[in-house]
Scaffold this motif. Structure first.
Motif, PDB file in Angstrom:
ATOM      1  N   ALA A  58      14.422  28.944  84.134  1.00 13.22           N
ATOM      2  CA  ALA A  58      15.100  27.810  84.744  1.00 13.22           C
ATOM      3  C   ALA A  58      14.527  26.491  84.233  1.00 13.22           C
ATOM      4  O   ALA A  58      15.267  25.532  83.982  1.00 13.22           O
ATOM      5  CB  ALA A  58      14.973  27.891  86.266  1.00 13.22           C
ATOM      6  N   SER A 102      16.391  22.519  91.835  1.00  8.62           N
ATOM      7  CA  SER A 102      17.745  23.056  91.966  1.00  8.62           C
ATOM      8  C   SER A 102      17.992  24.199  90.984  1.00  8.62           C
ATOM      9  O   SER A 102      18.583  25.230  91.341  1.00  8.62           O
ATOM     10  CB  SER A 102      18.762  21.933  91.735  1.00  8.62           C
ATOM     11  OG  SER A 102      20.075  22.427  91.771  1.00  8.62           O
ATOM     12  N   LEU A 103      17.529  24.048  89.746  1.00 10.22           N
ATOM     13  CA  LEU A 103      17.722  25.096  88.740  1.00 10.22           C
ATOM     14  C   LEU A 103      16.944  26.360  89.093  1.00 10.22           C
ATOM     15  O   LEU A 103      17.447  27.474  88.936  1.00 10.22           O
ATOM     16  CB  LEU A 103      17.296  24.582  87.364  1.00 10.22           C
ATOM     17  CG  LEU A 103      18.316  23.734  86.606  1.00 10.22           C
ATOM     18  CD1 LEU A 103      17.697  23.148  85.348  1.00 10.22           C
ATOM     19  CD2 LEU A 103      19.545  24.559  86.250  1.00 10.22           C
ATOM     20  N   LYS A 105      16.038  27.412  92.060  1.00  8.46           N
ATOM     21  CA  LYS A 105      16.716  28.069  93.182  1.00  8.46           C
ATOM     22  C   LYS A 105      17.985  28.783  92.722  1.00  8.46           C
ATOM     23  O   LYS A 105      18.262  29.914  93.136  1.00  8.46           O
ATOM     24  CB  LYS A 105      17.059  27.024  94.250  1.00  8.46           C
ATOM     25  CG  LYS A 105      17.646  27.613  95.514  1.00  8.46           C
ATOM     26  CD  LYS A 105      17.882  26.537  96.557  1.00  8.46           C
ATOM     27  CE  LYS A 105      18.466  27.119  97.838  1.00  8.46           C
ATOM     28  NZ  LYS A 105      18.705  26.079  98.862  1.00  8.46           N
ATOM     29  N   GLU A 106      18.747  28.130  91.834  1.00  4.49           N
ATOM     30  CA  GLU A 106      19.992  28.725  91.328  1.00  4.49           C
ATOM     31  C   GLU A 106      19.713  29.998  90.540  1.00  4.49           C
ATOM     32  O   GLU A 106      20.381  31.025  90.729  1.00  4.49           O
ATOM     33  CB  GLU A 106      20.718  27.707  90.457  1.00  4.49           C
ATOM     34  CG  GLU A 106      22.004  28.235  89.830  1.00  4.49           C
ATOM     35  CD  GLU A 106      22.617  27.235  88.858  1.00  4.49           C
ATOM     36  OE1 GLU A 106      23.516  27.633  88.094  1.00  4.49           O
ATOM     37  OE2 GLU A 106      22.181  26.061  88.854  1.00  4.49           O
ATOM     38  N   TYR A 107      18.711  29.951  89.652  1.00  4.05           N
ATOM     39  CA  TYR A 107      18.398  31.112  88.823  1.00  4.05           C
ATOM     40  C   TYR A 107      17.870  32.272  89.670  1.00  4.05           C
ATOM     41  O   TYR A 107      18.186  33.447  89.408  1.00  4.05           O
ATOM     42  CB  TYR A 107      17.391  30.730  87.737  1.00  4.05           C
ATOM     43  CG  TYR A 107      18.021  30.177  86.483  1.00  4.05           C
ATOM     44  CD1 TYR A 107      18.928  29.125  86.550  1.00  4.05           C
ATOM     45  CD2 TYR A 107      17.706  30.689  85.235  1.00  4.05           C
ATOM     46  CE1 TYR A 107      19.507  28.605  85.409  1.00  4.05           C
ATOM     47  CE2 TYR A 107      18.282  30.177  84.081  1.00  4.05           C
ATOM     48  CZ  TYR A 107      19.187  29.133  84.171  1.00  4.05           C
ATOM     49  OH  TYR A 107      19.764  28.626  83.033  1.00  4.05           O
ATOM     50  N   GLN A 109      18.611  32.891  92.820  1.00  6.88           N
ATOM     51  CA  GLN A 109      19.749  33.446  93.552  1.00  6.88           C
ATOM     52  C   GLN A 109      20.610  34.325  92.656  1.00  6.88           C
ATOM     53  O   GLN A 109      21.070  35.398  93.074  1.00  6.88           O
ATOM     54  CB  GLN A 109      20.588  32.313  94.148  1.00  6.88           C
ATOM     55  CG  GLN A 109      19.921  31.615  95.342  1.00  6.88           C
ATOM     56  CD  GLN A 109      20.757  30.461  95.877  1.00  6.88           C
ATOM     57  OE1 GLN A 109      21.671  29.968  95.204  1.00  6.88           O
ATOM     58  NE2 GLN A 109      20.448  30.009  97.081  1.00  6.88           N
ATOM     59  N   GLN A 110      20.825  33.882  91.417  1.00  8.27           N
ATOM     60  CA  GLN A 110      21.614  34.688  90.480  1.00  8.27           C
ATOM     61  C   GLN A 110      20.902  35.995  90.157  1.00  8.27           C
ATOM     62  O   GLN A 110      21.546  37.048  90.020  1.00  8.27           O
ATOM     63  CB  GLN A 110      21.882  33.885  89.211  1.00  8.27           C
ATOM     64  CG  GLN A 110      22.835  32.708  89.408  1.00  8.27           C
ATOM     65  CD  GLN A 110      23.016  31.882  88.151  1.00  8.27           C
ATOM     66  OE1 GLN A 110      22.407  32.162  87.116  1.00  8.27           O
ATOM     67  NE2 GLN A 110      23.855  30.861  88.219  1.00  8.27           N
ATOM     68  N   HIS A 118      18.810  37.019  83.723  1.00 10.37           N
ATOM     69  CA  HIS A 118      17.718  36.185  84.213  1.00 10.37           C
ATOM     70  C   HIS A 118      16.455  36.986  84.504  1.00 10.37           C
ATOM     71  O   HIS A 118      15.470  36.424  85.003  1.00 10.37           O
ATOM     72  CB  HIS A 118      18.141  35.450  85.490  1.00 10.37           C
ATOM     73  CG  HIS A 118      19.209  34.432  85.265  1.00 10.37           C
ATOM     74  ND1 HIS A 118      19.364  33.749  84.083  1.00 10.37           N
ATOM     75  CD2 HIS A 118      20.193  33.963  86.082  1.00 10.37           C
ATOM     76  CE1 HIS A 118      20.374  32.916  84.174  1.00 10.37           C
ATOM     77  NE2 HIS A 118      20.905  33.029  85.376  1.00 10.37           N
ATOM     78  N   ASN A 169      13.371  27.965 101.334  1.00  4.33           N
ATOM     79  CA  ASN A 169      13.701  27.160 100.163  1.00  4.33           C
ATOM     80  C   ASN A 169      12.535  27.090  99.190  1.00  4.33           C
ATOM     81  O   ASN A 169      11.381  27.331  99.555  1.00  4.33           O
ATOM     82  CB  ASN A 169      14.098  25.739 100.587  1.00  4.33           C
ATOM     83  CG  ASN A 169      15.412  25.710 101.348  1.00  4.33           C
ATOM     84  OD1 ASN A 169      16.331  26.470 101.030  1.00  4.33           O
ATOM     85  ND2 ASN A 169      15.499  24.857 102.353  1.00  4.33           N
TER      86      ASN A 169
END
Length: 248
Positions: A58, A102-103, A105-107, A109-110, A118, A169
């Motif tokens: 990320a 943000s990145l 957290k996004e990675y 979750q994916q 990932h 978070n």
């Protein structure tokens, strides 16, 4: 008479079978209790590897790279022409911090949703994509011999499921390091301290762990004006160095 003898033998056989089953259950429970710390330690190591890989991927996807620290320093006017007051540009730092958080957290979750692109390809680790598709976190299997650290078994034995998921978070803080460098110079490093809390689950046990990462935002040398008189400081009389000043 013969019927009673058969009945007695049948009761004895049932008792022996039940006793063997109970002994096997107690033995497996004892083995599991003895190996549980090893399971958890191995699971934590593998979890840290996977989570760190996702976080680093990320970070590499950021649009902003590591900057020169002088690009985020602002000079403020002071009452003296010989003095310069400086401060960090918090707007730039917070923008990089928000993008990074943000990145990450996004990675994560994916990855939890089964996106194998990932996730790292680790030796003796097999991901359970079916479980991950249902939102059960990142699930993988390791051989019993590997998880229990038994070299004789190697990759043999049943596979132990290990699951971990993100708790809460992603947390981040901005940290700065300033070190003296030469005469009136300073080496400055601005970084983001990132923390990801995960819950690790193995059969009959679970454990919380924190994956930490330091991401540099800006690094560089801040140069100040050379003073006319320089001393090393400390106790006692110190020799001083006078810098010649040109006169017009």
């Amino acid at each position: 008479m013969r019927f009673k003898k058969y009945k007695k033998r049948g009761n004895t056989a049932v008792f022996v079978i039940l006793t063997l089953i109970l002994v096997i259950i107690l033995f497996l429970y004892w083995i599991n209790a003895r190996l549980m710390p090893t399971y958890l330690q191995y699971a934590e190591v593998q979890t840290n590897k996977i989570a760190s890989f996702v976080v680093n991927k990320a970070i590499n996807a950021r649009t902003s790279g590591v900057m020169d620290v002088n690009d985020i320093i602002e000079n403020l006017p002071s009452g003296s022409s010989d003095m310069i007051t400086t401060k960090f540009n918090t707007e730039i730092i917070n923008r990089v911090r928000a993008e990074t958080q943000s990145l990450v957290k996004e990675y994560l979750q994916q990855a939890e949703n089964g996106d194998l692109t990932h996730l790292p390809n680790l030796e003796n680790v097999e991901y359970d994509v079916g479980k991950m598709d249902t939102g059960d976190g990142i699930v993988f299997f390791v051989p019993l011999g590997q998880a229990a650290n038994l070299p004789l078994l190697g990759n043999l034995g049943p596979k132990i499921p290990i699951r971990f998921h993100i708790i809460g978070n992603v947390h981040s803080d901005v940290e700065s390091t300033i070190r003296e460098f030469g005469i009136n110079n300073a080496y400055v490093e601005i970084s983001i301290h990132l923390e990801v809390n995960v819950q690790i689950i193995v059969p009959f046990a679970s454990k919380s762990s924190t994956v930490e990462q330091y991401i540099p935002v800006a690094i560089g040398l801040v140069q100040g004006s050379v003073p006319h008189i320089y001393t090393k400081g400390g106790e006692g009389v110190q020799p001083s160095l006078e810098v010649p000043v040109p006169y017009d």
